[in-house]
Design a protein around this motif. Structure first.
Motif, PDB file in Angstrom:
ATOM      1  N   THR A  52       0.842  -1.197   0.000  1.00  0.00           N
ATOM      2  CA  THR A  52       0.000   0.000   0.000  1.00  0.00           C
ATOM      3  C   THR A  52       0.880   1.251   0.000  1.00  0.00           C
ATOM      4  O   THR A  52       2.068   1.192   0.312  1.00  0.00           O
ATOM      5  N   TYR A  54       0.681   3.585   2.112  1.00  0.00           N
ATOM      6  CA  TYR A  54       1.077   3.755   3.512  1.00  0.00           C
ATOM      7  C   TYR A  54       2.346   2.945   3.803  1.00  0.00           C
ATOM      8  O   TYR A  54       3.298   3.443   4.414  1.00  0.00           O
ATOM      9  N   GLY A  55       2.380   1.706   3.355  1.00  0.00           N
ATOM     10  CA  GLY A  55       3.550   0.849   3.562  1.00  0.00           C
ATOM     11  C   GLY A  55       4.777   1.380   2.834  1.00  0.00           C
ATOM     12  O   GLY A  55       5.894   1.345   3.365  1.00  0.00           O
ATOM     13  N   ARG A  57       5.328   4.508   2.061  1.00  0.00           N
ATOM     14  CA  ARG A  57       5.761   5.719   2.769  1.00  0.00           C
ATOM     15  C   ARG A  57       6.580   5.356   4.013  1.00  0.00           C
ATOM     16  O   ARG A  57       7.591   5.993   4.302  1.00  0.00           O
ATOM     17  N   LYS A  58       6.158   4.312   4.721  1.00  0.00           N
ATOM     18  CA  LYS A  58       6.912   3.872   5.909  1.00  0.00           C
ATOM     19  C   LYS A  58       8.316   3.405   5.521  1.00  0.00           C
ATOM     20  O   LYS A  58       9.289   3.711   6.212  1.00  0.00           O
ATOM     21  N   GLN A  61      10.356   6.467   4.627  1.00  0.00           N
ATOM     22  CA  GLN A  61      10.682   7.228   5.842  1.00  0.00           C
ATOM     23  C   GLN A  61      11.844   6.578   6.602  1.00  0.00           C
ATOM     24  O   GLN A  61      12.621   7.271   7.256  1.00  0.00           O
ATOM     25  N   GLU A  79       4.102   9.069  -4.070  1.00  0.00           N
ATOM     26  CA  GLU A  79       2.674   9.379  -4.142  1.00  0.00           C
ATOM     27  C   GLU A  79       2.212   9.531  -5.590  1.00  0.00           C
ATOM     28  O   GLU A  79       1.163   9.009  -5.979  1.00  0.00           O
ATOM     29  N   TYR A  82       2.012   6.079  -7.172  1.00  0.00           N
ATOM     30  CA  TYR A  82       0.827   5.330  -6.743  1.00  0.00           C
ATOM     31  C   TYR A  82      -0.449   5.898  -7.357  1.00  0.00           C
ATOM     32  O   TYR A  82      -1.390   5.164  -7.614  1.00  0.00           O
TER      33      TYR A  82
END
Length: 109
Positions: A52, A54-55, A57-58, A61, A79, A82
């Protein structure tokens, strides 16, 4: 037939002059394009593997970046990747990003 040759000649000349102009970019500008292309390819790889946003981005980071601006740029590239409906292979995404970045840098001049 002659007009087709003329168009092909113009296209070949434009391609050659574009390559010559790309050599005029500084090493730093080419390195930035290469880095961004790598980030876009990595983000596409994450996307195609089912991770995802979110994953992804983690994971981004958690990476170490040598410059402050790189983290936010990497997150922005991820982003955009995606958000794209593209299902291209990561290598193709890297190539497209790099070529677009080079064109952008040349246009800025």
């Amino acid at each position: 037939m002659q007009s087709i040759r003329f168009v092909l000649t113009l296209w070949a000349f434009a391609a050659i002059s574009g390559v010559a102009s790309a050599r005029d970019l500084s090493k730093n500008e080419r390195d930035i394009c290469t880095w961004g292309a790598g980030m876009a390819g990595t983000a596409q790889q994450y996307k195609l593997s089912g991770l995802t946003l979110y994953g992804a981005r983690k994971k981004i980071q958690a990476q170490h970046f040598s410059q402050q601006w790189m983290r936010m740029s990497a997150l922005g590239i991820a982003e955009q990747t995606y958000d794209s409906p593209s299902r291209l292979r990561p290598d193709s995404v890297r190539q497209v990003y790099y070529e677009g970045c080079i064109k952008h840098e040349l246009a800025r001049r």
